[in-house]
Motif scaffolding. Sequence first.
Motif, mmCIF file in Angstrom:
data_model
loop_
_atom_site.group_PDB
_atom_site.id
_atom_site.type_symbol
_atom_site.label_atom_id
_atom_site.label_comp_id
_atom_site.label_asym_id
_atom_site.label_seq_id
_atom_site.Cartn_x
_atom_site.Cartn_y
_atom_site.Cartn_z
ATOM 1 N N TYR A 96 57.953 42.314 28.089
ATOM 2 C CA TYR A 96 56.733 42.545 28.866
ATOM 3 C C TYR A 96 56.954 42.107 30.312
ATOM 4 C CZ TYR A 96 54.374 43.516 24.502
ATOM 5 O OH TYR A 96 54.014 44.091 23.307
ATOM 6 N N LEU A 97 56.252 42.745 31.230
ATOM 7 C CA LEU A 97 56.343 42.403 32.640
ATOM 8 C C LEU A 97 55.251 41.389 32.976
ATOM 9 C CD1 LEU A 97 56.926 45.929 34.232
ATOM 10 C CD2 LEU A 97 58.615 44.277 33.393
ATOM 11 N N PRO A 98 55.546 40.419 33.834
ATOM 12 C CA PRO A 98 54.557 39.377 34.125
ATOM 13 C C PRO A 98 53.267 39.925 34.733
ATOM 14 C CG PRO A 98 56.428 39.240 35.625
ATOM 15 C CD PRO A 98 56.808 40.190 34.533
ATOM 16 N N GLU A 99 53.381 40.958 35.585
ATOM 17 C CA GLU A 99 52.163 41.507 36.185
ATOM 18 C C GLU A 99 51.278 42.186 35.145
ATOM 19 O OE1 GLU A 99 55.558 44.386 37.501
ATOM 20 O OE2 GLU A 99 55.311 42.304 36.832
ATOM 21 N N ALA A 100 51.903 42.752 34.104
ATOM 22 C CA ALA A 100 51.121 43.347 33.022
ATOM 23 C C ALA A 100 50.430 42.261 32.208
ATOM 24 C CB ALA A 100 52.025 44.180 32.116
ATOM 25 N N MET A 101 51.150 41.164 31.939
ATOM 26 C CA MET A 101 50.544 40.062 31.190
ATOM 27 C C MET A 101 49.382 39.455 31.965
ATOM 28 S SD MET A 101 50.335 38.225 28.522
ATOM 29 C CE MET A 101 51.813 38.497 27.556
ATOM 30 N N LEU A 102 49.562 39.264 33.276
ATOM 31 C CA LEU A 102 48.460 38.733 34.095
ATOM 32 C C LEU A 102 47.264 39.671 34.071
ATOM 33 C CD1 LEU A 102 50.027 37.229 37.354
ATOM 34 C CD2 LEU A 102 49.101 36.034 35.388
ATOM 35 N N ASN A 103 47.518 40.935 34.219
ATOM 36 C CA ASN A 103 46.455 41.938 34.200
ATOM 37 C C ASN A 103 45.691 41.872 32.873
ATOM 38 O OD1 ASN A 103 46.325 45.362 35.412
ATOM 39 N ND2 ASN A 103 44.822 44.303 34.172
ATOM 40 N N TYR A 104 46.449 41.844 31.765
ATOM 41 C CA TYR A 104 45.806 41.838 30.457
ATOM 42 C C TYR A 104 45.063 40.526 30.198
ATOM 43 C CZ TYR A 104 44.960 42.041 25.485
ATOM 44 O OH TYR A 104 44.336 42.025 24.267
ATOM 45 N N LEU A 105 45.697 39.399 30.496
ATOM 46 C CA LEU A 105 45.052 38.102 30.275
ATOM 47 C C LEU A 105 43.750 37.980 31.059
ATOM 48 C CD1 LEU A 105 47.933 35.452 30.316
ATOM 49 C CD2 LEU A 105 46.415 35.985 28.391
ATOM 50 N N SER A 106 43.757 38.489 32.292
ATOM 51 C CA SER A 106 42.565 38.357 33.131
ATOM 52 C C SER A 106 41.373 39.101 32.547
ATOM 53 C CB SER A 106 42.856 38.853 34.548
ATOM 54 O OG SER A 106 43.102 40.245 34.554
ATOM 55 N N ARG A 107 41.636 40.126 31.737
ATOM 56 C CA ARG A 107 40.545 40.901 31.138
ATOM 57 C C ARG A 107 40.023 40.275 29.839
ATOM 58 N NH1 ARG A 107 37.500 44.000 31.593
ATOM 59 N NH2 ARG A 107 38.028 46.034 30.779
ATOM 60 N N LEU A 108 40.612 39.172 29.420
ATOM 61 C CA LEU A 108 40.136 38.464 28.227
ATOM 62 C C LEU A 108 39.088 37.442 28.654
ATOM 63 C CD1 LEU A 108 43.474 37.835 26.303
ATOM 64 C CD2 LEU A 108 41.750 39.578 25.836
ATOM 65 N N GLY A 109 37.867 37.895 28.771
ATOM 66 C CA GLY A 109 36.776 36.999 29.151
ATOM 67 C C GLY A 109 36.318 37.150 30.580
ATOM 68 N N TRP A 110 36.840 38.126 31.292
ATOM 69 C CA TRP A 110 36.406 38.402 32.661
ATOM 70 C C TRP A 110 36.579 39.886 32.920
ATOM 71 C CZ3 TRP A 110 39.318 40.414 36.779
ATOM 72 C CH2 TRP A 110 38.681 40.396 38.032
ATOM 73 N N SER A 111 35.777 40.418 33.805
ATOM 74 C CA SER A 111 35.918 41.837 34.131
ATOM 75 C C SER A 111 35.458 42.072 35.565
ATOM 76 C CB SER A 111 35.091 42.706 33.174
ATOM 77 O OG SER A 111 33.708 42.394 33.295
ATOM 78 N N HIS A 112 35.926 43.178 36.108
ATOM 79 C CA HIS A 112 35.459 43.647 37.404
ATOM 80 C C HIS A 112 35.085 45.112 37.227
ATOM 81 C CE1 HIS A 112 35.745 45.208 41.553
ATOM 82 N NE2 HIS A 112 35.266 44.013 41.870
ATOM 83 N N GLY A 113 33.831 45.331 36.898
ATOM 84 C CA GLY A 113 33.382 46.682 36.613
ATOM 85 C C GLY A 113 34.164 47.258 35.446
ATOM 86 N N ASP A 114 34.602 48.493 35.605
ATOM 87 C CA ASP A 114 35.382 49.158 34.560
ATOM 88 C C ASP A 114 36.875 49.166 34.873
ATOM 89 O OD1 ASP A 114 33.089 49.793 33.077
ATOM 90 O OD2 ASP A 114 32.732 51.585 34.294
ATOM 91 N N ASP A 115 37.286 48.399 35.855
ATOM 92 C CA ASP A 115 38.699 48.403 36.241
ATOM 93 C C ASP A 115 39.565 47.842 35.120
ATOM 94 O OD1 ASP A 115 38.767 49.234 39.194
ATOM 95 O OD2 ASP A 115 37.207 47.706 39.166
#
Length: 473
Positions: A271-290
Amino acid sequence: MSQQAIRTRIAPSPTGFLHLGTARTALFSWAYARHHGGQFVLRIEDTDVARSTQDSVEQILAAMKWLGLEYDEGPVYQMQRLERYQAVIDQMIAAGTAYRCYCTPEELEAMKAGQEARGEKRRYDGTWRPEAGKVLPPVPAGIKPVVRFKNPVDGDVSWEDLVKGTITISNREIDDLIIQRPPAADAPEGTLGVPTYNFAVVVDDWDMAITQVFRGDEHINNTPWQINIFKALGAPLPAFGHLPIILGDDGLKLSKRRGAVSVTAYEEDGYLPEAMLNYLSRLGWSHGDDELFSREQLVSWFDGTHLSKSPAQWDPAKLEWVNSQYIKQADDARLAALVEAQLAKRGIAAPAARLVAPCALFKDRCATTVVLADWLSMYFAPVMPAAEDLTTHVTDAVKPALAALADKFADLEWNKAAIQAAIKETIGAFGLKMPQLAIPVRVLVCGRAQTPSVDAVLELFDKEIVIKRLRSV
């Protein structure tokens, strides 16, 4: 906000690997500090001496580095701060906000067993708690005392949680917390006692001027004690934000002790670190539908709002999808270096320079660099076609055409256009359709029946390898 220097922290315990829940907390703490132009501190809470290991420390540091969560201070180690904790404890004892307790473990167990038998809550009964007019028991010989915090007995502890809103807990629900344990009986004279978590974390956050504390909601029950200790010390209170748990596939909490996987294991799994950061950030937080966004966008958007109060669900399939999107966008030379390392683990020597073009060709099909390495290994190691594919596709009827194609390839200038022309000539000569020849070629050369365009795939092989594999039947 602009008048206050924002300082957040992550404080993992080195009793195991940095797991996903702690990584998410680190990410949110880092993003919040970066959004507000503040600072992010790494603290290693290593007071659990029996279970803390240097290997765990190194894994935590490696995981933070891989994720790109750079810290402004640290790592700070609690076990290097024992003198500071001792000084604060001495100050609290002198002020009457802490006291020494000489109860033995056996006495405490008997005390709590009696409470349980009477249907009462198990808690310390204040035997050694000093009160006006109270006569304390004689100090027993040979007993090294613990130190307890003199928790208020009345009133409530209330705070405005950054995630959950107002939380209130009665002081009657909590007892006099142990804040320091004595050194071992055989410890040298002058050895300092080790502070407990709820005390050390307060002194640390005070000394480090931490303004916002993000952590898992399993810490909610610790927060009243910590707030009361802050108040007893006259220290400014940080704001607390308790993040909901992450649930595994089975609906139970992911943790070090159950079901969690280390962050660095995902690096190893491609896995790529930027993908992991992107995915982790969406676990309990969101910015619209992004769904997909960069680190820079995350920092720009993460102001501490839009944090969910509900548990997040870990979804491996969604993580794979996110990672596949980042792999598609990734620089081919970067992917080549990652695939080179993956192949090296398998004992396959493949120079990164030779992997750049294959990465460009195959990355759209791959969710991880492990899968990409699975594809590209065929260029550098023997292939083992499935018996079923050989039986189905490499038939006696097509073998003469394969031999003829190998002969054509022997005299060919090796490029995509020439390869395509040779295949078309062979198809015409033997009265075949493209799949009748292209699929057997794929099976023999690539070890599988499906690939991108066969001419594009073959162009990236050494010509002699292709010819050898075609002539192997």
